[in-house]
Design a protein around this motif. Structure first.
Motif, PDB file in Angstrom:
ATOM      1  N   ARG A 355      34.980 106.149 -29.508  1.00  5.54           N
ATOM      2  CA  ARG A 355      36.171 106.895 -29.894  1.00  5.54           C
ATOM      3  C   ARG A 355      35.858 108.317 -30.344  1.00  5.54           C
ATOM      4  NH1 ARG A 355      34.969 103.756 -34.340  1.00  5.54           N
ATOM      5  NH2 ARG A 355      35.305 104.600 -36.438  1.00  5.54           N
ATOM      6  N   TYR A 356      34.648 108.556 -30.809  1.00  5.67           N
ATOM      7  CA  TYR A 356      34.284 109.886 -31.278  1.00  5.67           C
ATOM      8  C   TYR A 356      34.131 110.881 -30.127  1.00  5.67           C
ATOM      9  CZ  TYR A 356      33.294 107.577 -35.705  1.00  5.67           C
ATOM     10  OH  TYR A 356      33.404 106.854 -36.866  1.00  5.67           O
ATOM     11  N   TYR A 357      34.104 110.383 -28.899  1.00  2.00           N
ATOM     12  CA  TYR A 357      33.844 111.253 -27.751  1.00  2.00           C
ATOM     13  C   TYR A 357      35.109 111.617 -26.966  1.00  2.00           C
ATOM     14  CZ  TYR A 357      28.976 109.977 -28.578  1.00  2.00           C
ATOM     15  OH  TYR A 357      27.745 109.796 -29.151  1.00  2.00           O
ATOM     16  N   TRP A 358      36.199 110.874 -27.149  1.00  2.00           N
ATOM     17  CA  TRP A 358      37.362 111.077 -26.293  1.00  2.00           C
ATOM     18  C   TRP A 358      37.944 112.478 -26.366  1.00  2.00           C
ATOM     19  CZ3 TRP A 358      37.408 107.997 -22.549  1.00  2.00           C
ATOM     20  CH2 TRP A 358      37.176 106.626 -22.676  1.00  2.00           C
ATOM     21  N   THR A 359      37.869 113.105 -27.520  1.00  2.00           N
ATOM     22  CA  THR A 359      38.483 114.430 -27.662  1.00  2.00           C
ATOM     23  C   THR A 359      37.531 115.565 -27.295  1.00  2.00           C
ATOM     24  OG1 THR A 359      37.949 114.394 -30.028  1.00  2.00           O
ATOM     25  CG2 THR A 359      40.161 113.685 -29.388  1.00  2.00           C
ATOM     26  N   SER A 360      36.324 115.245 -26.814  1.00  2.00           N
ATOM     27  CA  SER A 360      35.421 116.293 -26.352  1.00  2.00           C
ATOM     28  C   SER A 360      35.946 116.886 -25.050  1.00  2.00           C
ATOM     29  CB  SER A 360      34.008 115.741 -26.134  1.00  2.00           C
ATOM     30  OG  SER A 360      33.978 114.873 -25.010  1.00  2.00           O
ATOM     31  N   GLU A 361      35.531 118.086 -24.764  1.00  2.00           N
ATOM     32  CA  GLU A 361      36.003 118.749 -23.548  1.00  2.00           C
ATOM     33  C   GLU A 361      35.611 117.971 -22.299  1.00  2.00           C
ATOM     34  OE1 GLU A 361      35.667 123.109 -21.268  1.00  2.00           O
ATOM     35  OE2 GLU A 361      34.628 122.744 -23.160  1.00  2.00           O
ATOM     36  N   ALA A 362      34.366 117.482 -22.263  1.00  2.00           N
ATOM     37  CA  ALA A 362      33.894 116.766 -21.085  1.00  2.00           C
ATOM     38  C   ALA A 362      34.672 115.466 -20.872  1.00  2.00           C
ATOM     39  CB  ALA A 362      32.399 116.476 -21.204  1.00  2.00           C
ATOM     40  N   ALA A 363      34.896 114.715 -21.958  1.00  2.05           N
ATOM     41  CA  ALA A 363      35.656 113.468 -21.833  1.00  2.05           C
ATOM     42  C   ALA A 363      37.103 113.751 -21.446  1.00  2.05           C
ATOM     43  CB  ALA A 363      35.602 112.688 -23.140  1.00  2.05           C
ATOM     44  N   GLY A 364      37.669 114.808 -22.012  1.00  2.00           N
ATOM     45  CA  GLY A 364      39.037 115.178 -21.659  1.00  2.00           C
ATOM     46  C   GLY A 364      39.181 115.466 -20.174  1.00  2.00           C
ATOM     47  N   LYS A 365      38.195 116.135 -19.612  1.00  2.00           N
ATOM     48  CA  LYS A 365      38.226 116.432 -18.173  1.00  2.00           C
ATOM     49  C   LYS A 365      38.088 115.153 -17.357  1.00  2.00           C
ATOM     50  CE  LYS A 365      36.449 121.184 -18.347  1.00  2.00           C
ATOM     51  NZ  LYS A 365      35.324 122.083 -17.981  1.00  2.00           N
ATOM     52  N   ALA A 366      37.233 114.250 -17.800  1.00  2.00           N
ATOM     53  CA  ALA A 366      37.032 112.994 -17.077  1.00  2.00           C
ATOM     54  C   ALA A 366      38.301 112.142 -17.091  1.00  2.00           C
ATOM     55  CB  ALA A 366      35.864 112.228 -17.677  1.00  2.00           C
ATOM     56  N   VAL A 367      38.948 112.043 -18.249  1.00  2.54           N
ATOM     57  CA  VAL A 367      40.214 111.307 -18.337  1.00  2.54           C
ATOM     58  C   VAL A 367      41.272 111.991 -17.480  1.00  2.54           C
ATOM     59  CG1 VAL A 367      42.086 110.600 -19.870  1.00  2.54           C
ATOM     60  CG2 VAL A 367      39.711 110.329 -20.601  1.00  2.54           C
ATOM     61  N   GLY A 368      41.303 113.323 -17.527  1.00  4.21           N
ATOM     62  CA  GLY A 368      42.266 114.068 -16.724  1.00  4.21           C
ATOM     63  C   GLY A 368      42.096 113.810 -15.235  1.00  4.21           C
ATOM     64  N   ARG A 369      40.847 113.725 -14.784  1.00  6.16           N
ATOM     65  CA  ARG A 369      40.587 113.430 -13.368  1.00  6.16           C
ATOM     66  C   ARG A 369      41.125 112.055 -12.984  1.00  6.16           C
ATOM     67  NH1 ARG A 369      35.532 115.900 -14.370  1.00  6.16           N
ATOM     68  NH2 ARG A 369      34.550 113.847 -14.677  1.00  6.16           N
ATOM     69  N   LEU A 370      40.906 111.072 -13.866  1.00  7.76           N
ATOM     70  CA  LEU A 370      41.395 109.721 -13.595  1.00  7.76           C
ATOM     71  C   LEU A 370      42.921 109.704 -13.493  1.00  7.76           C
ATOM     72  CD1 LEU A 370      41.170 106.643 -13.362  1.00  7.76           C
ATOM     73  CD2 LEU A 370      41.041 106.550 -15.872  1.00  7.76           C
ATOM     74  N   LEU A 371      43.580 110.311 -14.475  1.00 16.43           N
ATOM     75  CA  LEU A 371      45.042 110.304 -14.476  1.00 16.43           C
ATOM     76  C   LEU A 371      45.596 111.084 -13.292  1.00 16.43           C
ATOM     77  CD1 LEU A 371      45.765 110.708 -18.303  1.00 16.43           C
ATOM     78  CD2 LEU A 371      45.687 108.610 -16.930  1.00 16.43           C
ATOM     79  N   ALA A 372      44.912 112.154 -12.892  1.00 17.52           N
ATOM     80  CA  ALA A 372      45.345 112.915 -11.719  1.00 17.52           C
ATOM     81  C   ALA A 372      45.141 112.083 -10.448  1.00 17.52           C
ATOM     82  CB  ALA A 372      44.577 114.223 -11.629  1.00 17.52           C
ATOM     83  N   GLN A 373      44.067 111.317 -10.383  1.00 19.28           N
ATOM     84  CA  GLN A 373      43.787 110.474  -9.217  1.00 19.28           C
ATOM     85  C   GLN A 373      44.915 109.462  -9.001  1.00 19.28           C
ATOM     86  OE1 GLN A 373      41.559 110.508  -6.915  1.00 19.28           O
ATOM     87  NE2 GLN A 373      41.548 108.427  -6.040  1.00 19.28           N
ATOM     88  N   LEU A 374      45.397 108.888 -10.086  1.00 20.57           N
ATOM     89  CA  LEU A 374      46.454 107.884  -9.989  1.00 20.57           C
ATOM     90  C   LEU A 374      47.850 108.508  -9.990  1.00 20.57           C
ATOM     91  CD1 LEU A 374      44.937 105.203 -12.375  1.00 20.57           C
ATOM     92  CD2 LEU A 374      44.970 105.168  -9.877  1.00 20.57           C
ATOM     93  N   GLY A 375      47.975 109.665 -10.609  1.00 22.02           N
ATOM     94  CA  GLY A 375      49.236 110.393 -10.609  1.00 22.02           C
ATOM     95  C   GLY A 375      50.392 109.577 -11.159  1.00 22.02           C
ATOM     96  N   GLU A 376      51.553 109.746 -10.530  1.00 23.64           N
ATOM     97  CA  GLU A 376      52.770 109.044 -10.959  1.00 23.64           C
ATOM     98  C   GLU A 376      53.077 107.844 -10.076  1.00 23.64           C
ATOM     99  OE1 GLU A 376      54.620 109.619 -13.694  1.00 23.64           O
ATOM    100  OE2 GLU A 376      53.052 111.055 -14.231  1.00 23.64           O
ATOM    101  N   GLN A 377      52.141 107.485  -9.205  1.00 25.69           N
ATOM    102  CA  GLN A 377      52.397 106.354  -8.304  1.00 25.69           C
ATOM    103  C   GLN A 377      52.590 105.068  -9.091  1.00 25.69           C
ATOM    104  OE1 GLN A 377      49.016 104.675  -6.021  1.00 25.69           O
ATOM    105  NE2 GLN A 377      47.717 106.209  -7.033  1.00 25.69           N
ATOM    106  N   ARG A 378      53.387 104.170  -8.527  1.00 29.82           N
ATOM    107  CA  ARG A 378      53.590 102.848  -9.124  1.00 29.82           C
ATOM    108  C   ARG A 378      52.421 101.969  -8.703  1.00 29.82           C
ATOM    109  NH1 ARG A 378      58.604 101.946 -11.157  1.00 29.82           N
ATOM    110  NH2 ARG A 378      58.469  99.689 -10.808  1.00 29.82           N
ATOM    111  N   LEU A 379      51.647 101.559  -9.671  1.00 29.62           N
ATOM    112  CA  LEU A 379      50.438 100.801  -9.383  1.00 29.62           C
ATOM    113  C   LEU A 379      50.794  99.352  -9.034  1.00 29.62           C
ATOM    114  CD1 LEU A 379      48.224 102.231 -12.253  1.00 29.62           C
ATOM    115  CD2 LEU A 379      48.330 102.973  -9.864  1.00 29.62           C
TER     116      LEU A 379
END
Length: 425
Positions: A355-379
């Motif tokens: 949990r101490y790493y999630w707000t780091s810049e690198a982790a933020g970018k990694a999470v952002g990539r995942l959410l962008a990969q899935l986008g708004e599609q209905r899973l």
């Protein structure tokens, strides 16, 4: 707003078994979800920061108490929460961040920290001066702990009056496990002896009187004790009411007081309800919320790979492993064992050092990539069933949209619902 802590003891005396969830986290998704629930339920949220997390020097979040207040206020505005919808608290406020200094210097910094919390409008202050400093004996005398806590209360009272803030409500007592989870075996959990609880209260009452802040005693409404709950890296000690019966009975002799339960993360919904019924209406939760968030993100990571095999080159789990091994400061002293054991602990331990790493810049970018990969599609429901099983039912009933962002919030909210059910009364 009136302080929601003010009526907890009276409610218990009247036979009303209700309480409040203390959300101890600086993760924006966790705070967003907690505040959105407060608006939806019309019940105030309690958002807390710890002394190591937020202090006048920035803590590990880089935020001062005023910064954290503004951070929460910014999130509140986005979800339509007003100042009446939440209360801010400071947890374990004392010399802990500076315990490697001589006591005089550490306590001076602690007083500055308490002043900053009160000046910023925090309405709940946990006074914790239990830890020894560089020139202290291995174990501080109970009388000295109480005296130091009272010296912090003196500062809090003076700054509340000077700044025009509402006088804070206090929590005392320090018989709690290691913040963030136990490092030792969980085989010998000991419930606080009622006599020790009574002694803690009496010593603090005398210390407050000696320090000239006797009036603040009526706002000392909670005592931190060990009810016999804890979690380690891969196991949880669930609450056993029979073992805490004598401790709970002490409250009948202490009108105006309730217990605050720390480390309630991963307790079942039934155990949380029993804690409230037995006099623990303040239930603190932190790692359990970000653990649920991590589970959801890793589940989405697996779904992304199931939908597109090329995602193997970009997985969030791999990115987080790289981030944590490149900067091991938050886990190295906590996760023992061989390389394989340390690896799975980094990702899956109940203590949730990730949990101490999630707000780091690198982790933020990694999470952002995942959410962008899935986008708004209905899973696909079948993949949600496979990798996010706890959310399958609310998805198929239409309560939760099967989109990535919605599923992350729902995972955190599912944990908060267990706490809300326990504390509604």
């Amino acid at each position: 707003m009136s302080n929601p802590l003010a009526s907890l003891a009276a409610d218990r005396q009247a036979g009303l078994r209700r309480g409040i969830t203390s959300v101890c986290s600086a993760h924006p998704t966790v705070i967003t979800t907690a505040l959105a629930r407060a608006v939806r339920e019309k019940r105030p949220a309690l958002i807390e920061a710890t002394c190591n997390q937020v202090n006048q020097e920035g803590g590990y979040t880089g935020m001062t108490p005023a910064d954290f207040r503004d951070f929460v206020a910014g999130i509140a505005a986005k979800v339509g929460a007003t100042p009446d919808d939440y209360l801010l608290g400071g947890d374990h406020l004392g010399p802990n961040p500076w315990r490697k200094l001589p006591a005089r210097a550490a306590l001076e910094r602690a007083r500055t920290m308490v002043a900053a919390y009160v000046d910023a409008g925090y309405g709940k202050i946990h006074l914790d001066a239990s830890m020894g400093c560089a020139d202290d004996p291995v174990a501080l005398a109970d009388e000295e702990i109480a005296r130091r806590a009272a010296s912090l209360a003196v500062v809090a009272e003076a700054h509340a009056k000077k700044s025009g803030q509402a006088l804070p409500y206090y929590i005392i007592g320090t018989e709690v496990p290691t913040p963030g989870g136990a490092l030792e075996s969980l085989d010998h959990m000991v419930v606080t002896d009622p006599a020790n609880a009574a002694r803690t209260v009496e010593l603090h009452r005398q210390a407050f009187k000696d320090a000239g802040v006797e009036a603040a005693l009526e706002r000392v409404i909670g005592l931190v004790v060990q009810p016999g709950v804890e979690f380690g890296h891969d196991s949880v000690v669930q609450y056993a009411p029979d073992k805490a019966r004598a401790l709970s009975a002490y409250l009948d002799e202490a009108p105006g007081l309730v217990f605050e339960a720390h480390s309630t993360d991963y307790q079942t919904a039934d155990r949380l309800r029993e804690l409230v019924e037995d006099g623990f209406p303040i239930l603190k939760v932190g790692p359990g919320l970000t653990f649920a968030l991590r589970e959801a993100l890793y589940g989405l990571d697996a779904i992304a790979l199931a939908l597109d095999s090329s995602w193997r080159e970009h997985t969030l789990a791999a990115a987080m492993e790289h981030i944590m091994t490149a900067d091991p400061g938050y886990w190295r002293d906590y996760y023992q064992g061989d390389a394989a054991t340390q690896r799975w602990l980094r990702h899956y331990s109940y203590s949730d050092r990730i949990r101490y790493y999630w707000t780091s810049e690198a982790a933020g970018k990694a999470v952002g990539r995942l959410l962008a990969q899935l986008g708004e599609q209905r899973l696909p429901e079948v993949l949600i069933s496979q990798y996010l099983g706890r959310l399958y039912r609310p998805v198929v009933t239409g309560e939760v949209a099967p989109t990535a962002a919605s599923l992350v919030r729902a995972a955190v909210d599912a944990v908060l619902e267990d706490y809300a059910a326990a504390t509604r009364g």
